[in-house]
Design a protein around this motif. Structure first.
Motif, short mmCIF file in Angstrom:
data_model
loop_
_atom_site.label_atom_id
_atom_site.label_comp_id
_atom_site.label_asym_id
_atom_site.label_seq_id
_atom_site.Cartn_x
_atom_site.Cartn_y
_atom_site.Cartn_z
N SER A 153 -28.40 -10.65 35.18
CA SER A 153 -28.81 -9.64 33.85
C SER A 153 -27.37 -9.18 33.77
O SER A 153 -27.52 -8.12 33.01
CB SER A 153 -30.08 -8.57 34.22
OG SER A 153 -30.27 -8.61 35.44
N THR A 181 -25.44 -7.59 30.93
CA THR A 181 -25.03 -6.44 30.07
C THR A 181 -23.67 -5.64 30.07
O THR A 181 -22.79 -5.51 30.17
CB THR A 181 -25.89 -5.51 30.99
OG1 THR A 181 -27.29 -5.95 30.96
CG2 THR A 181 -25.30 -4.61 30.81
N ALA A 241 -24.67 -1.98 34.27
CA ALA A 241 -24.98 -3.35 34.60
C ALA A 241 -26.09 -3.52 35.64
O ALA A 241 -26.71 -4.14 36.17
CB ALA A 241 -23.64 -4.43 33.87
N ILE A 259 -29.56 -1.99 35.64
CA ILE A 259 -29.94 -2.64 34.67
C ILE A 259 -30.78 -3.61 35.50
O ILE A 259 -32.15 -4.32 35.67
CB ILE A 259 -29.31 -3.40 33.20
CG1 ILE A 259 -29.58 -1.58 32.86
CG2 ILE A 259 -29.94 -3.91 32.61
CD1 ILE A 259 -28.69 -2.21 31.11
N TYR A 312 -26.66 -5.43 20.42
CA TYR A 312 -28.05 -4.74 21.71
C TYR A 312 -28.64 -5.87 21.55
O TYR A 312 -30.36 -6.40 22.49
CB TYR A 312 -28.86 -3.38 21.20
CG TYR A 312 -27.61 -2.59 21.39
CD1 TYR A 312 -27.32 -2.41 23.20
CD2 TYR A 312 -26.94 -1.90 21.00
CE1 TYR A 312 -26.90 -1.35 23.69
CE2 TYR A 312 -25.91 -0.59 21.16
CZ TYR A 312 -26.17 -0.61 22.91
OH TYR A 312 -25.17 0.34 23.39
N LEU A 334 -27.33 -8.92 23.64
CA LEU A 334 -27.79 -8.08 25.17
C LEU A 334 -29.98 -8.16 25.16
O LEU A 334 -30.22 -9.06 26.33
CB LEU A 334 -28.23 -6.89 25.16
CG LEU A 334 -28.33 -6.28 26.85
CD1 LEU A 334 -27.25 -7.02 27.71
CD2 LEU A 334 -28.30 -4.31 25.95
N LEU A 358 -31.41 -11.19 28.62
CA LEU A 358 -31.36 -10.52 29.55
C LEU A 358 -32.86 -11.28 29.49
O LEU A 358 -33.36 -11.57 30.87
CB LEU A 358 -31.75 -8.97 29.47
CG LEU A 358 -30.64 -8.11 29.52
CD1 LEU A 358 -30.45 -6.53 29.41
CD2 LEU A 358 -30.59 -8.11 30.60
N ILE A 369 -30.02 1.46 25.73
CA ILE A 369 -30.58 0.57 26.50
C ILE A 369 -31.71 0.43 26.90
O ILE A 369 -32.64 -0.41 27.64
CB ILE A 369 -29.42 0.71 27.73
CG1 ILE A 369 -27.89 0.33 27.39
CG2 ILE A 369 -30.23 0.23 28.83
CD1 ILE A 369 -27.90 -1.56 27.72
#
Length: 447
Positions: free
Chosen positions: A103, A107, A125, A128, A330, A333, A337, A401
């Protein structure tokens, strides 16, 4: 006098959160998903009735405090260490390591592609990655409870992992915030040769503080809590015990904030102190949960939905492709994730179970699928990230985010029951029995 708009907002949040929470629970989905949807419906994305405000910020932060306090009350460190500490710790550490690396890597890559400062992207990063190491066991517990199974190897392991997972995430968060604080104090301008020794000494002191506190909780926390709560219980009034419990909560949270561990970590530790009390399960936990889950925690999750803006995910920067279309960064992302976290958690469980040698294949699969859901603690870390600044006007968790993390919790909560059902649909087989009297082996029987 209280603002009528605030009272109306609280009324609508609680009503919608309770209604949608009960609705999704009927389909085996955690209530927090319904509570987040309540915020989405009431917030700017849909009806636009409720908007972010300072009073709601305060109530939501109180929800974070009570969540962590309740988590601490459920953390019986001594019993976990005596029972399933080795297996649970292996599952937690291996799974957390995989999830963190994947992850944080995804990120960081997206942050760099977005043109962000490298060190800012790295800090973002890491935060997260820490937030996503948290696991929700709600769905797994509910499934086993519906089956009437509260004594299996799977259930006991889930219970232990819930504790070790929470403690591990809290320690990672504390160390990370200490590092960020050191970097902020130095303004990022301190020479690396000076910064690393400062960072090493700060992290070492923090590690000793956390370990020392855990040892204190295990050895003396219950006795101290008994003395304090015994004094308040002389009149045989539960109200005095609850009042003292809240005093402990805010005192330890304030002390933790003063020590730069953040008040959230202090709230968890306050709960861990009181967990050893004989009044914990009978008086403290039921009433604190009634207050927390009845008021503050639903407001926190619903307010999380109010703050989300999924339109920003699709309308942000994108990678151009043919025909003038593009793939939003995003969205990439989110997908990266989702796959990395759920896959990492499952691989961590399978590796931990294999190393312990105490599980049959079907048990490992059931534990693995039960731990796929991203924990609600992720939102707590995300909320903290919105208040932690790498530099002026640079919060570690941006609205985009924050929305990605909220969507991860929703989607993983919807997918997890499907995988659990598949794992439990597999037949269990008893080992082949010894030879019967006629010299033949009996056939394996499915259970």
């Amino acid at each position: 006098m209280l603002d009528n708009n605030l009272l109306l907002s609280i009324f609508l949040i609680l009503a919608f959160a309770k209604l949608l929470g009960l609705l999704v629970e009927r389909f085996g989905i955690p209530a927090i998903v319904g509570e987040i949807f309540a915020g989405l419906a009431l917030g700017p994305m849909a009806l636009g009735i409720i908007h972010p405000s300072e009073p709601l910020d305060f109530l939501a932060n109180m929800g974070i405090m009570f969540m962590m306090f309740i988590m601490g009350l459920s953390t019986d460190l001594e019993n976990v260490i005596k029972a399933s500490a080795r297996t649970a710790t292996m599952i937690t550490v291996i799974g957390a390591a995989i999830v963190f690396v994947v992850s944080a890597g995804v990120t960081l890559l997206v942050g760099i592609l977005l043109g962000q400062d490298f060190f800012y992207s790295l800090a973002q990063a890491c935060l997260i990655g820490i937030g996503l190491t948290s696991t929700s066991t709600v769905i797994g517990f509910k499934y086993l409870s519906d089956l009437g199974d509260r004594f299996s190897n799977v259930f006991k392991t889930l219970l232990a992992v819930e504790v070790t997972d929470g403690v591990f995430s809290i320690m990672l968060l504390a160390i990370f915030l200490s590092v960020i604080n050191m970097f902020t104090i130095s303004d990022g301008k301190t020479a690396i040769s000076e910064f690393l020794p400062m960072l090493g000494w700060s992290s070492f002191k923090l590690f000793l503080l956390i370990v020392g506190f855990i040892i204190f909780v295990m050895k003396f926390g219950g006795k101290v809590a008994d003395i304090l709560l015994g004094v308040s219980n002389r009149n045989k009034e539960d109200r005095a015990i609850i009042t003292l419990s809240l005093i402990v909560l805010f005192a330890v949270a304030g002390l933790s904030d003063w020590l730069e561990l953040t008040s959230v970590i202090g709230a968890f530790l306050a709960g861990a102190i009181l967990a050893g009390s004989p009044y914990s399960e009978t008086v403290i936990a039921p009433r604190i949960k009634a207050l927390g889950y009845g008021l503050f925690i639903p407001i926190f999750f619903a307010y999380t939905g109010v703050q989300m803006n999924f339109g920003a995910l699709l309308g942000g920067p994108n990678i151009p492709i043919a025909g003038g279309f593009g793939i939003p960064f995003y969205l990439i992302l989110f997908i990266g994730l989702l796959i990395g976290v759920m896959g990492g958690k499952y691989l961590g469980v399978m590796a931990g179970c294999a190393l312990s040698g105490n599980f049959r294949p079907f048990e490992a699969k059931r534990i693995g699928t039960s731990l796929l859901c991203i924990g609600e603690d992720t939102l707590v870390v995300a909320q903290i990230g919105t208040m932690v600044y790498f530099a002026r006007d640079m919060p570690l968790v941006t609205p985009e985010i924050f929305s990605v993390l909220g969507l991860l919790i929703i989607v993983s909560s919807l997918l997890t029951p499907y995988f659990i059902n598949k794992a439990y649909a597999e037949k269990e087989y008893r080992p082949m029995s010894p030879r019967n009297g006629n010299g033949t082996r009996s056939r394996m029987r499915s259970i």
